[in-house]
Design a protein around this motif. Sequence first.
Motif, mmCIF file in Angstrom:
data_model
loop_
_atom_site.group_PDB
_atom_site.id
_atom_site.type_symbol
_atom_site.label_atom_id
_atom_site.label_comp_id
_atom_site.label_asym_id
_atom_site.label_seq_id
_atom_site.Cartn_x
_atom_site.Cartn_y
_atom_site.Cartn_z
ATOM 1 N N GLY A 19 0.818 -1.215 0.000
ATOM 2 C CA GLY A 19 0.000 0.000 0.000
ATOM 3 C C GLY A 19 0.850 1.263 0.000
ATOM 4 N N LEU A 20 1.915 1.254 0.817
ATOM 5 C CA LEU A 20 2.756 2.453 0.909
ATOM 6 C C LEU A 20 3.517 2.681 -0.392
ATOM 7 C CD1 LEU A 20 4.162 2.193 4.558
ATOM 8 C CD2 LEU A 20 2.410 3.760 3.701
ATOM 9 N N VAL A 21 3.977 1.589 -0.988
ATOM 10 C CA VAL A 21 4.692 1.721 -2.260
ATOM 11 C C VAL A 21 3.758 2.340 -3.300
ATOM 12 C CG1 VAL A 21 5.726 0.404 -4.169
ATOM 13 C CG2 VAL A 21 6.398 -0.065 -1.795
ATOM 14 N N ALA A 22 2.493 1.910 -3.288
ATOM 15 C CA ALA A 22 1.517 2.466 -4.227
ATOM 16 C C ALA A 22 1.308 3.959 -3.996
ATOM 17 C CB ALA A 22 0.184 1.719 -4.105
ATOM 18 N N GLU A 23 1.575 4.405 -2.761
ATOM 19 C CA GLU A 23 1.444 5.840 -2.445
ATOM 20 C C GLU A 23 2.734 6.596 -2.733
ATOM 21 O OE1 GLU A 23 -1.131 7.658 -1.140
ATOM 22 O OE2 GLU A 23 -2.511 5.950 -1.223
ATOM 23 N N GLY A 24 3.718 5.882 -3.260
ATOM 24 C CA GLY A 24 4.966 6.551 -3.616
ATOM 25 C C GLY A 24 6.047 6.501 -2.550
ATOM 26 N N PHE A 25 5.835 5.711 -1.491
ATOM 27 C CA PHE A 25 6.856 5.578 -0.459
ATOM 28 C C PHE A 25 7.855 4.507 -0.883
ATOM 29 C CE2 PHE A 25 3.186 7.236 1.643
ATOM 30 C CZ PHE A 25 3.606 7.912 2.772
ATOM 31 N N SER A 26 9.063 4.602 -0.338
ATOM 32 C CA SER A 26 10.019 3.523 -0.508
ATOM 33 C C SER A 26 10.104 2.829 0.852
ATOM 34 C CB SER A 26 11.348 4.137 -0.934
ATOM 35 O OG SER A 26 12.402 3.399 -0.435
ATOM 36 N N VAL A 27 9.905 1.510 0.884
ATOM 37 C CA VAL A 27 9.710 0.830 2.167
ATOM 38 C C VAL A 27 10.667 -0.347 2.344
ATOM 39 C CG1 VAL A 27 8.035 -0.339 3.667
ATOM 40 C CG2 VAL A 27 7.261 1.434 2.083
ATOM 41 N N ASP A 28 11.403 -0.347 3.438
ATOM 42 C CA ASP A 28 12.186 -1.519 3.837
ATOM 43 C C ASP A 28 11.437 -2.221 4.959
ATOM 44 O OD1 ASP A 28 14.130 -0.849 2.064
ATOM 45 O OD2 ASP A 28 15.525 -0.026 3.548
ATOM 46 N N LEU A 29 11.612 -3.533 5.016
ATOM 47 C CA LEU A 29 10.947 -4.303 6.069
ATOM 48 C C LEU A 29 11.974 -4.935 6.993
ATOM 49 C CD1 LEU A 29 8.174 -6.415 4.258
ATOM 50 C CD2 LEU A 29 7.916 -4.269 5.515
ATOM 51 N N ALA A 30 11.620 -4.998 8.262
ATOM 52 C CA ALA A 30 12.393 -5.797 9.221
ATOM 53 C C ALA A 30 11.349 -6.577 10.010
ATOM 54 C CB ALA A 30 13.202 -4.899 10.140
ATOM 55 N N HIS A 31 11.651 -7.846 10.316
ATOM 56 C CA HIS A 31 10.644 -8.672 10.978
ATOM 57 C C HIS A 31 10.931 -8.929 12.450
ATOM 58 C CE1 HIS A 31 8.476 -9.009 7.351
ATOM 59 N NE2 HIS A 31 9.447 -9.624 6.699
ATOM 60 N N ASP A 32 12.004 -8.349 12.947
ATOM 61 C CA ASP A 32 12.185 -8.392 14.402
ATOM 62 C C ASP A 32 12.882 -7.104 14.856
ATOM 63 O OD1 ASP A 32 15.152 -8.747 14.741
ATOM 64 O OD2 ASP A 32 14.748 -10.574 13.590
ATOM 65 N N GLY A 33 12.869 -6.902 16.156
ATOM 66 C CA GLY A 33 13.350 -5.638 16.706
ATOM 67 C C GLY A 33 14.845 -5.422 16.512
ATOM 68 N N ASP A 34 15.609 -6.483 16.579
ATOM 69 C CA ASP A 34 17.056 -6.319 16.439
ATOM 70 C C ASP A 34 17.410 -5.879 15.026
ATOM 71 O OD1 ASP A 34 17.347 -7.048 19.039
ATOM 72 O OD2 ASP A 34 17.793 -9.146 18.609
ATOM 73 N N GLU A 35 16.799 -6.564 14.049
ATOM 74 C CA GLU A 35 17.048 -6.193 12.654
ATOM 75 C C GLU A 35 16.589 -4.745 12.416
ATOM 76 O OE1 GLU A 35 14.671 -8.367 9.876
ATOM 77 O OE2 GLU A 35 15.905 -7.792 8.149
ATOM 78 N N GLY A 36 15.429 -4.412 12.971
ATOM 79 C CA GLY A 36 14.901 -3.055 12.822
ATOM 80 C C GLY A 36 15.870 -2.028 13.386
ATOM 81 N N PHE A 37 16.384 -2.323 14.582
ATOM 82 C CA PHE A 37 17.325 -1.400 15.217
ATOM 83 C C PHE A 37 18.558 -1.190 14.333
ATOM 84 C CE2 PHE A 37 21.250 -1.076 17.741
ATOM 85 C CZ PHE A 37 21.050 0.183 18.309
ATOM 86 N N PHE A 38 19.124 -2.298 13.839
ATOM 87 C CA PHE A 38 20.353 -2.165 13.052
ATOM 88 C C PHE A 38 20.106 -1.418 11.745
ATOM 89 C CE2 PHE A 38 21.619 -5.804 15.781
ATOM 90 C CZ PHE A 38 22.644 -5.131 16.433
ATOM 91 N N LEU A 39 19.000 -1.737 11.069
ATOM 92 C CA LEU A 39 18.702 -1.033 9.817
ATOM 93 C C LEU A 39 18.509 0.464 10.078
ATOM 94 C CD1 LEU A 39 16.268 -3.502 7.993
ATOM 95 C CD2 LEU A 39 18.571 -2.829 7.265
ATOM 96 N N ALA A 40 17.753 0.778 11.136
ATOM 97 C CA ALA A 40 17.464 2.190 11.422
ATOM 98 C C ALA A 40 18.718 2.949 11.813
ATOM 99 C CB ALA A 40 16.417 2.289 12.535
ATOM 100 N N ARG A 41 19.663 2.232 12.416
ATOM 101 C CA ARG A 41 20.892 2.900 12.820
ATOM 102 C C ARG A 41 21.825 3.109 11.627
ATOM 103 N NH1 ARG A 41 24.838 0.050 16.954
ATOM 104 N NH2 ARG A 41 25.134 -1.060 15.017
ATOM 105 N N GLU A 42 21.814 2.132 10.697
ATOM 106 C CA GLU A 42 22.769 2.174 9.584
ATOM 107 C C GLU A 42 22.298 3.001 8.399
ATOM 108 O OE1 GLU A 42 25.742 1.156 10.153
ATOM 109 O OE2 GLU A 42 25.044 0.393 12.092
ATOM 110 N N HIS A 43 20.987 3.127 8.232
ATOM 111 C CA HIS A 43 20.473 3.819 7.044
ATOM 112 C C HIS A 43 19.684 5.048 7.441
ATOM 113 C CE1 HIS A 43 21.657 0.338 4.665
ATOM 114 N NE2 HIS A 43 21.165 -0.406 5.646
ATOM 115 N N ARG A 44 19.490 5.904 6.444
ATOM 116 C CA ARG A 44 18.701 7.112 6.722
ATOM 117 C C ARG A 44 17.264 6.904 6.276
ATOM 118 N NH1 ARG A 44 19.651 11.672 8.838
ATOM 119 N NH2 ARG A 44 17.657 12.476 8.167
ATOM 120 N N TYR A 45 16.351 6.935 7.205
ATOM 121 C CA TYR A 45 14.927 6.848 6.883
ATOM 122 C C TYR A 45 14.275 8.162 7.270
ATOM 123 C CZ TYR A 45 15.716 1.862 6.407
ATOM 124 O OH TYR A 45 16.185 0.643 6.000
#
Length: 225
Positions: A19-45
């Motif tokens: 749905g978000l992609v259809a609205e023009g967003f670019s979306v990464d997914l993480a399926h657990d908190g640790d992965e989410g933390f590392f992605l959010a720390r390493e990349h700019r969202y």
Amino acid sequence: MRVLLVEDEVLLARTVRRGLVAEGFSVDLAHDGDEGFFLAREHRYDVLVVDLMLPGRNGYEVCRDLRAAGVWTPVLVLTAKDGEYDQVDAFDLGADDYLTKPFSFPVLVARLRALQRRGAPERPVVLRAGDLELDPGSRRVVRAGTPVELTAREFALLEFLMRHPDEVVAKAQILESVWDPHVQNDPNVVEVYVRYLRRKIDVPFARHAIQTVRGAGYRLAADGG
Ligand code: CA
């Protein structure tokens, strides 16, 4: 707009992403908190969407650890409808907005756009009580110009007290704000940690910042004691 969605319900995550992609967003997914933390720390969202109940780090811990690591990307927290957690907790831990599941997709999109417009929250101001300083951003404490090493719990306790200068705060109130609200803790644990804190921020400096108010709780002297 670049969004990181941290959600362990894979089907829901994929649906939201589509749905978000259809609205023009670019979306990464993480399926657990640790992965989410590392992605959010390493990349700019631009915005992070974080479910509360996650394997690994839960949503609270993701927020807290990101803020501690100096990442101030706006966070929208997703909470379950039966919510043992409430929004106040989420805001305490550095979230900027929250949505209760099940949520309406247009509402999610509107909230994300609003968060993006608002931009990253301000780095929190340094808290001061006399010559006692606590910086929630860098997680440093200084007394009379001397850095003081605190454990995470001691830091959280001192931060709580410094956010309520000259107020009497009850042990129960401290317990609820500084300890995991899901765990039944003995109120005496507060006394123990107050003692630890005093040994670090008061005793070596011959001060009395943390005062015991008999039968009522504790008070942090706004002038640092
Ligand atoms: Ca979940």
